[in-house]
Enzyme design. Sequence first.
Site, PDB file in Angstrom:
ATOM      1  N   TYR A  25      -1.979  -1.415  10.080  1.00  0.00           N
ATOM      2  CA  TYR A  25      -2.075  -1.830   8.665  1.00  0.00           C
ATOM      3  C   TYR A  25      -0.823  -1.406   7.883  1.00  0.00           C
ATOM      4  CZ  TYR A  25      -3.827  -1.676   3.818  1.00  0.00           C
ATOM      5  OH  TYR A  25      -3.972  -1.813   2.460  1.00  0.00           O
ATOM      6  N   SER A  41       0.857  -1.198   0.000  1.00  0.00           N
ATOM      7  CA  SER A  41       0.000   0.000   0.000  1.00  0.00           C
ATOM      8  C   SER A  41       0.886   1.238   0.000  1.00  0.00           C
ATOM      9  CB  SER A  41      -0.863   0.004   1.273  1.00  0.00           C
ATOM     10  OG  SER A  41      -1.479   1.273   1.432  1.00  0.00           O
TER      11      SER A  41
HETATM   12  P1  NAP Z   1     -11.737  -5.500  -1.358  1.00  0.00           P
HETATM   13  O1  NAP Z   1     -12.433  -4.915  -2.553  1.00  0.00           O
HETATM   14  O2  NAP Z   1     -12.358  -5.317  -0.016  1.00  0.00           O
HETATM   15  O3  NAP Z   1     -11.526  -7.067  -1.655  1.00  0.00           O
HETATM   16  C1  NAP Z   1     -10.884  -7.842  -0.681  1.00  0.00           C
HETATM   17  C2  NAP Z   1     -10.639  -9.241  -1.213  1.00  0.00           C
HETATM   18  O4  NAP Z   1      -9.878  -9.955  -0.222  1.00  0.00           O
HETATM   19  C3  NAP Z   1     -11.921 -10.040  -1.436  1.00  0.00           C
HETATM   20  O5  NAP Z   1     -11.684 -10.949  -2.474  1.00  0.00           O
HETATM   21  C4  NAP Z   1     -12.099 -10.759  -0.100  1.00  0.00           C
HETATM   22  O6  NAP Z   1     -12.826 -11.983  -0.189  1.00  0.00           O
HETATM   23  C5  NAP Z   1     -10.650 -11.054   0.258  1.00  0.00           C
HETATM   24  N1  NAP Z   1     -10.441 -11.186   1.692  1.00  0.00           N
HETATM   25  C6  NAP Z   1     -10.778 -10.307   2.665  1.00  0.00           C
HETATM   26  N2  NAP Z   1     -10.408 -10.782   3.876  1.00  0.00           N
HETATM   27  C7  NAP Z   1      -9.839 -11.993   3.659  1.00  0.00           C
HETATM   28  C8  NAP Z   1      -9.284 -12.984   4.486  1.00  0.00           C
HETATM   29  N3  NAP Z   1      -9.245 -12.864   5.829  1.00  0.00           N
HETATM   30  N4  NAP Z   1      -8.783 -14.102   3.919  1.00  0.00           N
HETATM   31  C9  NAP Z   1      -8.827 -14.248   2.570  1.00  0.00           C
HETATM   32  N5  NAP Z   1      -9.371 -13.372   1.729  1.00  0.00           N
HETATM   33  C10 NAP Z   1      -9.856 -12.243   2.267  1.00  0.00           C
HETATM   34  O7  NAP Z   1     -10.252  -4.931  -1.200  1.00  0.00           O
HETATM   35  P2  NAP Z   1      -9.217  -4.441  -2.320  1.00  0.00           P
HETATM   36  O8  NAP Z   1      -9.274  -2.966  -2.380  1.00  0.00           O
HETATM   37  O9  NAP Z   1      -9.392  -5.210  -3.561  1.00  0.00           O
HETATM   38  O10 NAP Z   1      -7.834  -4.814  -1.607  1.00  0.00           O
HETATM   39  C11 NAP Z   1      -6.999  -5.839  -2.100  1.00  0.00           C
HETATM   40  C12 NAP Z   1      -5.599  -5.643  -1.566  1.00  0.00           C
HETATM   41  O11 NAP Z   1      -5.113  -4.363  -1.962  1.00  0.00           O
HETATM   42  C13 NAP Z   1      -5.466  -5.700  -0.040  1.00  0.00           C
HETATM   43  O12 NAP Z   1      -4.278  -6.382   0.310  1.00  0.00           O
HETATM   44  C14 NAP Z   1      -5.365  -4.240   0.349  1.00  0.00           C
HETATM   45  O13 NAP Z   1      -4.664  -4.094   1.566  1.00  0.00           O
HETATM   46  C15 NAP Z   1      -4.614  -3.685  -0.838  1.00  0.00           C
HETATM   47  N6  NAP Z   1      -4.773  -2.251  -1.043  1.00  0.00           N
HETATM   48  C16 NAP Z   1      -5.990  -1.709  -1.279  1.00  0.00           C
HETATM   49  C17 NAP Z   1      -6.096  -0.331  -1.461  1.00  0.00           C
HETATM   50  C18 NAP Z   1      -7.410   0.354  -1.733  1.00  0.00           C
HETATM   51  O14 NAP Z   1      -7.487   1.578  -1.549  1.00  0.00           O
HETATM   52  N7  NAP Z   1      -8.453  -0.341  -2.169  1.00  0.00           N
HETATM   53  C19 NAP Z   1      -4.951   0.459  -1.404  1.00  0.00           C
HETATM   54  C20 NAP Z   1      -3.721  -0.133  -1.165  1.00  0.00           C
HETATM   55  C21 NAP Z   1      -3.649  -1.488  -0.991  1.00  0.00           C
HETATM   56  P3  NAP Z   1     -14.461 -12.011  -0.069  1.00  0.00           P
HETATM   57  O15 NAP Z   1     -14.974 -11.443  -1.364  1.00  0.00           O
HETATM   58  O16 NAP Z   1     -14.810 -13.444   0.112  1.00  0.00           O
HETATM   59  O17 NAP Z   1     -14.794 -11.162   1.103  1.00  0.00           O
END
Ligand code: NAP
Length: 253
Positions: free
Chosen positions: A158, A145
């Site tokens: 985080y 991130s």
């Molecule tokens: P998201 O839309 O909330 O999707 C999260 C995904 O992770 C879903 O597929 C969810 O599965 C899965 N998940 C959640 N908790 C889990 C667990 N305990 N074990 C296994 N799978 C789990 O989030 P996203 O924005 O795509 O984020 C993906 C990654 O990018 C994360 O590592 C996050 O830290 C990173 N990130 C995100 C952002 C942002 O602003 N969005 C910025 C920087 C980094 P279900 O569908 O079954 O719930």
Amino acid sequence: MATNKIALVTGGSRGLGRNMAINLAKKGIDVILTYNSNKKEADHVVSMIQALGQHAAAFQLNAGDTRSFDSFIRTVTDHLKNQTGQSNFDFLINNAGTALYAPFIETSEEQFDAVYNIHYKGVFFLTQKALPFINDNGRIINISSGLARFTLPGSSAYGSAKGAIEVLTRYLAKELGSRGITANVVAPGAIETDFGGGHVRDNKDTNAYVASVTALGRAGLPDDIGGIVAFLCTDDARWINGQRIEASGGMNL
Ligand code: NAP
């Protein structure tokens, strides 16, 4: 499935992981994706990938529960053995995760453990257990991130867990180079997904704040990220190793 490369994307049911999975499929890569609780969304992504002409399957994984990893890896490798005649795959993308927004002074040990288990310990041991099944010359991509480089109040647990996987990634690159396996980090800025209750997407003030501190003047979209991960899985990216690639549109420069 025998001749295609195969990627395992954790958290591929929604958000960034779904976008990565689809972009990988567009490059002719077969995809195993995981979901935590949202099987319906995961099955939808599988159908989208199949419509692109690639093989895909979805399996349940709690990325914070290391005790479940042996049986998860067995499920994946048994599936691959049935499909392709061999248990190995090529690319591991450690993407799954949930948000925690809590001031340092209020962060409980339970909250800390949950974040640490999903974002750091889970990545460490899932990678360790997957490694015997990752082909030589494969790739590991960890999703960090922007918050590991810059600081915003409320992300001490985080952001520091993401910092830990950035250091881990360099160690992986160093130790796995002898097998031709590369390890890199992609660090998204704030992206409009369901993450953290969808606040970057749905909260006007948050969205406007992100846009105001981003050189390109807007919050990120899933499409800004998935193609970078897919590129890192191509032959053209073979010499990129041990690197942190931030994709934030120039946030907090
Ligand atoms: P998201 O839309 O909330 O999707 C999260 C995904 O992770 C879903 O597929 C969810 O599965 C899965 N998940 C959640 N908790 C889990 C667990 N305990 N074990 C296994 N799978 C789990 O989030 P996203 O924005 O795509 O984020 C993906 C990654 O990018 C994360 O590592 C996050 O830290 C990173 N990130 C995100 C952002 C942002 O602003 N969005 C910025 C920087 C980094 P279900 O569908 O079954 O719930």
